[in-house]
Design an enzyme around this catalytic site. Structure first.
Site, PDB file in Angstrom:
ATOM      1  N   ARG A 251       0.814  -1.232   0.000  1.00  0.00           N
ATOM      2  CA  ARG A 251       0.000   0.000   0.000  1.00  0.00           C
ATOM      3  C   ARG A 251       0.847   1.281   0.000  1.00  0.00           C
ATOM      4  O   ARG A 251       0.405   2.342   0.414  1.00  0.00           O
ATOM      5  CB  ARG A 251      -0.964   0.018   1.193  1.00  0.00           C
TER       6      ARG A 251
ATOM      7  N   LYS B 268       2.624  11.425 -10.991  1.00  0.00           N
ATOM      8  CA  LYS B 268       1.651  10.686 -11.800  1.00  0.00           C
ATOM      9  C   LYS B 268       2.310   9.398 -12.287  1.00  0.00           C
ATOM     10  O   LYS B 268       3.330   9.440 -12.965  1.00  0.00           O
ATOM     11  CB  LYS B 268       1.190  11.523 -12.995  1.00  0.00           C
TER      12      LYS B 268
ATOM     13  N   GLU C  32       8.542  16.845 -25.914  1.00  0.00           N
ATOM     14  CA  GLU C  32       7.900  17.090 -24.614  1.00  0.00           C
ATOM     15  C   GLU C  32       8.316  18.439 -24.059  1.00  0.00           C
ATOM     16  O   GLU C  32       7.504  19.181 -23.501  1.00  0.00           O
ATOM     17  CB  GLU C  32       8.257  15.975 -23.636  1.00  0.00           C
TER      18      GLU C  32
ATOM     19  N   LYS D 118       6.944  22.870 -14.158  1.00  0.00           N
ATOM     20  CA  LYS D 118       6.120  21.721 -13.779  1.00  0.00           C
ATOM     21  C   LYS D 118       5.944  21.650 -12.271  1.00  0.00           C
ATOM     22  O   LYS D 118       4.849  21.374 -11.774  1.00  0.00           O
ATOM     23  CB  LYS D 118       6.721  20.411 -14.298  1.00  0.00           C
TER      24      LYS D 118
ATOM     25  N   GLU E 237      -4.496  16.959 -10.390  1.00  0.00           N
ATOM     26  CA  GLU E 237      -5.083  17.335 -11.670  1.00  0.00           C
ATOM     27  C   GLU E 237      -6.572  17.641 -11.563  1.00  0.00           C
ATOM     28  O   GLU E 237      -7.392  17.176 -12.349  1.00  0.00           O
ATOM     29  CB  GLU E 237      -4.828  16.242 -12.723  1.00  0.00           C
TER      30      GLU E 237
ATOM     31  N   ARG F  25      -3.409  21.594 -13.413  1.00  0.00           N
ATOM     32  CA  ARG F  25      -2.383  20.642 -13.826  1.00  0.00           C
ATOM     33  C   ARG F  25      -2.676  20.028 -15.193  1.00  0.00           C
ATOM     34  O   ARG F  25      -1.768  19.580 -15.890  1.00  0.00           O
ATOM     35  CB  ARG F  25      -2.229  19.536 -12.777  1.00  0.00           C
TER      36      ARG F  25
ATOM     37  N   ASN G 265      -0.901  18.683 -20.068  1.00  0.00           N
ATOM     38  CA  ASN G 265      -1.250  17.734 -21.127  1.00  0.00           C
ATOM     39  C   ASN G 265      -1.371  18.424 -22.480  1.00  0.00           C
ATOM     40  O   ASN G 265      -1.918  17.835 -23.427  1.00  0.00           O
ATOM     41  CB  ASN G 265      -2.579  17.036 -20.795  1.00  0.00           C
TER      42      ASN G 265
ATOM     43  N   HIS H 218      -1.239  16.519 -25.785  1.00  0.00           N
ATOM     44  CA  HIS H 218      -1.285  15.094 -25.467  1.00  0.00           C
ATOM     45  C   HIS H 218      -2.562  14.382 -25.912  1.00  0.00           C
ATOM     46  O   HIS H 218      -2.572  13.147 -25.959  1.00  0.00           O
ATOM     47  CB  HIS H 218      -1.094  14.891 -23.962  1.00  0.00           C
TER      48      HIS H 218
ATOM     49  N   HIS I 188      -1.739  10.840 -27.474  1.00  0.00           N
ATOM     50  CA  HIS I 188      -2.088   9.543 -26.894  1.00  0.00           C
ATOM     51  C   HIS I 188      -2.890   8.694 -27.880  1.00  0.00           C
ATOM     52  O   HIS I 188      -2.720   7.468 -27.945  1.00  0.00           O
ATOM     53  CB  HIS I 188      -2.875   9.744 -25.602  1.00  0.00           C
TER      54      HIS I 188
ATOM     55  N   HIS J 278       6.805   8.717 -27.531  1.00  0.00           N
ATOM     56  CA  HIS J 278       5.867   9.645 -26.893  1.00  0.00           C
ATOM     57  C   HIS J 278       6.138  11.097 -27.278  1.00  0.00           C
ATOM     58  O   HIS J 278       5.227  11.838 -27.645  1.00  0.00           O
ATOM     59  CB  HIS J 278       5.930   9.482 -25.373  1.00  0.00           C
TER      60      HIS J 278
END
Length: 337
Positions: free
Chosen positions: A113, A135, A177, A205, A215, A219, A223, A226, A230, A242
């Protein structure tokens, strides 16, 4: 030799340093939890970067590329951690690019956990984006990064010397990026040294993450580019790296904003010029078909009300919900022309 730079991700008690410079991976032992007796080093065979933790350590190797970024990889890692006897007082160290930091971070977040994780980011994409912000996630057949968690690292080491291990294509993809920060309010990268460029991207960032860790709003701006990226990765079965997909996605987002009347042609040209200056393509290698890509974009994880895009505008970049398919189609036709 570049200067050592440090940026703090301000998250209260969960705040952590991002250290940028040549040789900073050798500082790894200084950032381990005081109680850690074992370190599980997660990496890939092609990374070629070794680290010393100063405590008992074992290397766990995952497969290469996005095809290894799947739930089974996380399960296999956790099984291996358990067999070794790793516990919640120990630490996971991710050594690699975005695939490694995503997978290692996710595995750390769910094993017992949650156990501490530190990232040694060895790719440009990892250093300016993937390793920072907590993330983590892996891909599902339905789309990219749909299965994951938020789990902040204890530290991130961006050793610029490791960038020399990258194939040119992978380094160039990292620039795709990095390009998004140009439109999110960073300084003029063309006048900066590499350590300054990475530090500026990290600073921006870190500031955004500190204001919106999970997010809930701002935030999502990270993206930018993106949504199509994606979809291109998923539909093309990761034919594109990517950063290459993000570069195309940035141009597409500009064309969408232009079709909606949010920006003029000069701003679109600025997007195309910047991407071209990095020797990155501004159009997809294959026409996957507009309808197919739209279906994929509907499954994007930030889609809350219809088709959601991060788009440029007169007041800067913002999240726009309910973007019309007619504008998306016009933009796509311009993209592949």
């Amino acid at each position: 030799m570049t200067n050592r730079r440090e940026v703090t991700v301000e998250l209260g008690e969960a705040a952590y340093p991002v250290i940028i410079g040549s040789g900073v991976k050798d500082e790894l032992s200084l950032h381990l939890p005081a109680h850690a007796r074992r370190a599980a080093v997660v990496t890939q065979e092609n990374i070629g970067v070794e680290v010393e933790t100063g405590i008992e350590q074992r290397v766990f190797t995952i497969g290469d590329g996005e095809h290894a970024k799947v739930p089974q990889t996380v399960v296999d890692l956790c099984e291996a951690f358990a067999s070794w006897g790793l516990n919640r007082n120990d630490v996971v160290v991710g050594v690699g690019g975005g695939v490694v930091t995503d997978v290692a971070g996710f595995a750390a977040s769910v094993f017992h956990r949650g156990i501490p994780v530190i990232h040694v980011a060895t790719s440009l994409l990892g250093q300016v984006d993937a390793a920072i912000g907590g993330k983590t996630g892996v891909n599902l057949s339905a789309g990219k990064n749909l299965f994951g968690s938020y789990w902040q690292p204890s530290a991130v080491l961006c050793d610029l010397d490791t960038l020399g291990t990258l194939p040119h294509r992978h380094y160039r993809a990292g620039l795709g990026e990095m390009a998004k920060y140009h439109f999110l309010g960073s300084g003029d990268f063309s006048s900066m040294q590499l350590d300054e460029q990475v530090a500026e991207a990290v600073r921006l960032k870190a500031e955004v993450v500190a204001s919106d860790e999970r997010e809930g709003g701002r935030r999502a701006l990270l993206n930018y580019g993106h949504t199509l990226a994606h979809a291109l990765e998923t539909e093309g079965e990761h034919e594109l790296l990517h950063g290459e997909a993000v570069a195309i996605g940035l141009v597409y987002a500009a064309e969408v904003a232009h079709a909606m009347g949010r920006i003029g042609s000069a701003r679109v040209a600025e997007h195309r010029s910047l991407i071209g200056s990095y020797d990155l393509s501004t159009r997809p290698p294959t026409d996957y078909g507009f309808d197919r890509l739209v279906d994929s974009m509907r499954r994007d994880k930030k889609a809350l009300s219809g088709l959601t895009f991060v788009l440029d505008g007169k007041d800067g970049v913002e999240v726009v919900e309910g973007v019309g398919e007619s504008d998306l189609r016009v933009a796509y036709e311009r993209l592949i022309a």
